[in-house]
Design an enzyme around this catalytic site. Structure first.
Site, PDB file in Angstrom:
ATOM      1  N   HIS A 100       0.838  -1.226   0.016  1.00 20.92           N
ATOM      2  CA  HIS A 100       0.059   0.059   0.056  1.00 20.92           C
ATOM      3  C   HIS A 100       0.801   1.236  -0.096  1.00 20.92           C
ATOM      4  O   HIS A 100       0.532   2.120  -0.710  1.00 20.92           O
ATOM      5  CB  HIS A 100      -0.930   0.183   1.132  1.00 20.92           C
ATOM      6  CG  HIS A 100      -2.079  -1.191   1.078  1.00 20.92           C
ATOM      7  ND1 HIS A 100      -2.432  -2.138   2.202  1.00 20.92           N
ATOM      8  CD2 HIS A 100      -2.687  -1.457  -0.026  1.00 20.92           C
ATOM      9  CE1 HIS A 100      -3.174  -2.659   1.789  1.00 20.92           C
ATOM     10  NE2 HIS A 100      -3.508  -2.686   0.571  1.00 20.92           N
ATOM     11  N   GLU A 102     -14.931   0.198  -6.248  1.00 19.18           N
ATOM     12  CA  GLU A 102     -14.891  -0.842  -5.839  1.00 19.18           C
ATOM     13  C   GLU A 102     -16.171  -1.654  -6.207  1.00 19.18           C
ATOM     14  O   GLU A 102     -17.440  -1.169  -5.928  1.00 19.18           O
ATOM     15  CB  GLU A 102     -14.629  -0.975  -4.247  1.00 19.18           C
ATOM     16  CG  GLU A 102     -14.932  -2.437  -3.811  1.00 19.18           C
ATOM     17  CD  GLU A 102     -13.610  -3.343  -4.387  1.00 19.18           C
ATOM     18  OE1 GLU A 102     -12.765  -3.275  -4.158  1.00 19.18           O
ATOM     19  OE2 GLU A 102     -14.466  -4.365  -4.906  1.00 19.18           O
ATOM     20  N   ASP A 131      -5.499  -1.007  -8.014  1.00 17.71           N
ATOM     21  CA  ASP A 131      -5.386  -2.195  -6.888  1.00 17.71           C
ATOM     22  C   ASP A 131      -6.332  -2.992  -7.121  1.00 17.71           C
ATOM     23  O   ASP A 131      -7.276  -3.211  -6.179  1.00 17.71           O
ATOM     24  CB  ASP A 131      -5.409  -1.477  -5.352  1.00 17.71           C
ATOM     25  CG  ASP A 131      -5.218  -2.340  -4.224  1.00 17.71           C
ATOM     26  OD1 ASP A 131      -5.682  -2.368  -3.383  1.00 17.71           O
ATOM     27  OD2 ASP A 131      -4.734  -3.451  -4.865  1.00 17.71           O
ATOM     28  N   THR A 166      -7.452  -7.217  -8.085  1.00 18.52           N
ATOM     29  CA  THR A 166      -7.150  -8.807  -8.172  1.00 18.52           C
ATOM     30  C   THR A 166      -6.620  -9.015  -9.384  1.00 18.52           C
ATOM     31  O   THR A 166      -6.232  -7.958 -10.218  1.00 18.52           O
ATOM     32  CB  THR A 166      -8.618  -9.494  -8.065  1.00 18.52           C
ATOM     33  OG1 THR A 166      -9.449  -8.954  -9.054  1.00 18.52           O
ATOM     34  CG2 THR A 166      -9.229  -9.467  -6.736  1.00 18.52           C
ATOM     35  N   ASP A 167      -6.070 -10.186  -9.410  1.00 20.17           N
ATOM     36  CA  ASP A 167      -5.266 -10.466 -10.713  1.00 20.17           C
ATOM     37  C   ASP A 167      -6.230 -10.590 -11.688  1.00 20.17           C
ATOM     38  O   ASP A 167      -7.388 -10.638 -11.676  1.00 20.17           O
ATOM     39  CB  ASP A 167      -4.633 -11.875 -10.593  1.00 20.17           C
ATOM     40  CG  ASP A 167      -3.277 -11.816  -9.417  1.00 20.17           C
ATOM     41  OD1 ASP A 167      -3.653 -12.158  -8.283  1.00 20.17           O
ATOM     42  OD2 ASP A 167      -2.345 -11.626  -9.982  1.00 20.17           O
ATOM     43  N   PRO A 181     -13.613 -10.670 -11.929  1.00 24.20           N
ATOM     44  CA  PRO A 181     -13.834  -9.336 -12.154  1.00 24.20           C
ATOM     45  C   PRO A 181     -12.787  -8.497 -12.528  1.00 24.20           C
ATOM     46  O   PRO A 181     -12.888  -7.590 -12.976  1.00 24.20           O
ATOM     47  CB  PRO A 181     -14.627  -9.143 -10.941  1.00 24.20           C
ATOM     48  CG  PRO A 181     -14.370  -9.926  -9.812  1.00 24.20           C
ATOM     49  CD  PRO A 181     -13.925 -11.139 -10.429  1.00 24.20           C
TER      50      PRO A 181
HETATM   51  N1  SAM Z   1      -3.543  -5.719  -3.361  1.00 26.43           N
HETATM   52  C1  SAM Z   1      -4.046  -6.891  -3.809  1.00 26.43           C
HETATM   53  C2  SAM Z   1      -3.308  -7.425  -4.829  1.00 26.43           C
HETATM   54  O1  SAM Z   1      -2.523  -6.858  -5.109  1.00 26.43           O
HETATM   55  O2  SAM Z   1      -3.728  -8.459  -5.490  1.00 26.43           O
HETATM   56  C3  SAM Z   1      -5.393  -6.449  -4.258  1.00 26.43           C
HETATM   57  C4  SAM Z   1      -6.633  -6.143  -2.984  1.00 26.43           C
HETATM   58  S1  SAM Z   1      -7.956  -5.577  -3.254  1.00 26.43           S
HETATM   59  C5  SAM Z   1      -9.029  -6.404  -2.137  1.00 26.43           C
HETATM   60  C6  SAM Z   1      -8.460  -6.008  -5.052  1.00 26.43           C
HETATM   61  C7  SAM Z   1      -9.954  -5.586  -5.070  1.00 26.43           C
HETATM   62  O3  SAM Z   1     -10.175  -5.384  -6.485  1.00 26.43           O
HETATM   63  C8  SAM Z   1     -11.193  -6.373  -4.368  1.00 26.43           C
HETATM   64  O4  SAM Z   1     -11.734  -5.781  -3.372  1.00 26.43           O
HETATM   65  C9  SAM Z   1     -11.922  -6.634  -5.752  1.00 26.43           C
HETATM   66  O5  SAM Z   1     -13.322  -6.619  -5.548  1.00 26.43           O
HETATM   67  C10 SAM Z   1     -11.577  -5.422  -6.585  1.00 26.43           C
HETATM   68  N2  SAM Z   1     -12.069  -5.619  -8.050  1.00 26.43           N
HETATM   69  C11 SAM Z   1     -11.714  -6.472  -8.886  1.00 26.43           C
HETATM   70  N3  SAM Z   1     -12.160  -6.553  -9.905  1.00 26.43           N
HETATM   71  C12 SAM Z   1     -12.825  -5.071 -10.108  1.00 26.43           C
HETATM   72  C13 SAM Z   1     -13.206  -4.354 -10.915  1.00 26.43           C
HETATM   73  N4  SAM Z   1     -13.543  -4.673 -12.369  1.00 26.43           N
HETATM   74  N5  SAM Z   1     -13.764  -2.994 -10.738  1.00 26.43           N
HETATM   75  C14 SAM Z   1     -13.722  -2.816  -9.338  1.00 26.43           C
HETATM   76  N6  SAM Z   1     -13.031  -3.437  -8.451  1.00 26.43           N
HETATM   77  C15 SAM Z   1     -12.507  -4.674  -8.732  1.00 26.43           C
END
Ligand code: SAM
Length: 293
Positions: free
Chosen positions: A63, A107, A157, A159-160, A164
């Protein structure tokens, strides 16, 4: 009682596991499988769809590096856009900058925000209550596609690129995000560990090169993001940003002092130095350089 372990499934043939001392929350949300559990080594751990997202012990590294490198390189960021970041850690670090007047956070999964507030309160640390925040529960792709606002720094930030998060690694997303960026703006995004996810940084570099004059990467070593250094994606039309001397970064950091656990100006400037295997890959990628003036 038999021991319970959480096995990460990011890679089919390799992975890490965490002994589960206590499950705090587990559910299939509208978008992904969310679990938060306690582990004696890393504190509280959140995983989405089998992939470790953050832990209370090492979240500071990711972060702090995802936020302070672009914001301090920019130097006068007033409006910040966060895509993803549901645990609130990016938001917490952005709000430490007095120059920041407004943060929009997009988010997709409200449950991640709510469960992070409840079970991982140290990560957001009250950031969700900050009056500068405009939190929107939506798909980041939809937001940037329709967005009429402009931002100085955009941090993805996510997910991979599975589930989504996949859309946030596409040409459509990167070009739409560029339209939301002010002149002289900087984008940074989560982009996996280059040693194991080469295809990810190669694809990102190709996509960003067609949009920005200065795409690059910078490194952060996060223990629970397996595979070596996280290779965070970086792009701007101002190449000088990533070559600022440490004295400049130090002066900006000292002008707005706050406690960090990992970030410092020396780590900032050194983070842009990439391993030879990454440099060799980047040199061999045929890019259509940005025609953007
Ligand atoms: N730091 C982590 C990493 O490096 O993998 C990521 C943490 S954060 C929890 C990832 C966030 O991305 C999740 O809350 C997920 O719901 C969000 N997310 C995934 N796809 C998304 C999208 N298309 N639009 C907005 N948020 C999304």
């Amino acid at each position: 009682m038999s021991e319970k372990w959480y096995n990460e499934t990011l890679f089919e043939n390799y992975g890490q596991r965490f002994k589960i001392d206590n499950v705090l929350f587990e559910n299939q949300t509208t978008h992904q499988h969310l679990v938060i559990f306690e582990n004696s080594q890393f504190g509280r751990v959140m995983a989405l769809d089998g992939v470790i997202q953050t832990t209370t012990r090492d979240e500071c590294i990711y972060h702090e590096m995802m936020v302070h490198v672009p914001v301090l390189a920019h130097g006068k960021a007033k409006r910040v856009l966060i895509i993803g970041g549901g645990d609130g850690g990016i938001l917490r670090e952005v709000l430490k900058h007095k120059s920041v007047e407004h943060v929009t956070m997009i988010e997709i999964d409200a449950a991640v925000v709510e469960m992070s507030k409840q079970f991982l309160p140290s990560i957001s640390n009250g950031a969700f209550e900050d009056p500068r925040l405009n939190l929107v529960i939506a798909d980041g792709m939809d937001f940037v596609r329709d967005c009429k606002e402009k931002f100085d720094v955009i941090i993805t930030d996510s997910t991979d690129p599975i589930g989504p998060g996949e859309i946030l690694f596409t040409d459509d997303f990167y070009s739409a995000a560029k339209r939301c960026l002010n002149e002289g703006g900087i984008v940074a995004s989560q982009n996996g560990a280059s040693f194991l996810q080469e295809w990810e940084f190669e694809g990102t570099y190709r996509r960003l090169s067609s949009l920005y004059k200065s795409p690059w990467f910078y490194l952060a070593g996060v223990p629970t993001y397996v595979g070596g250094f996280m290779t965070l994606a970086w792009a701007t039309d101002n190449e000088a940003y990533r070559k600022l001397p440490v004295e400049t970064i130090r002066a900006r950091f000292n002008a707005n002092p706050f406690q960090t656990k990992y970030y410092n100006p020396e780590i900032h400037v050194s983070a842009f130095n990439l391993p030879q295997h990454v440099l060799d890959k980047l040199a061999n990628i045929n890019v259509t350089t940005s025609a953007v003036a």
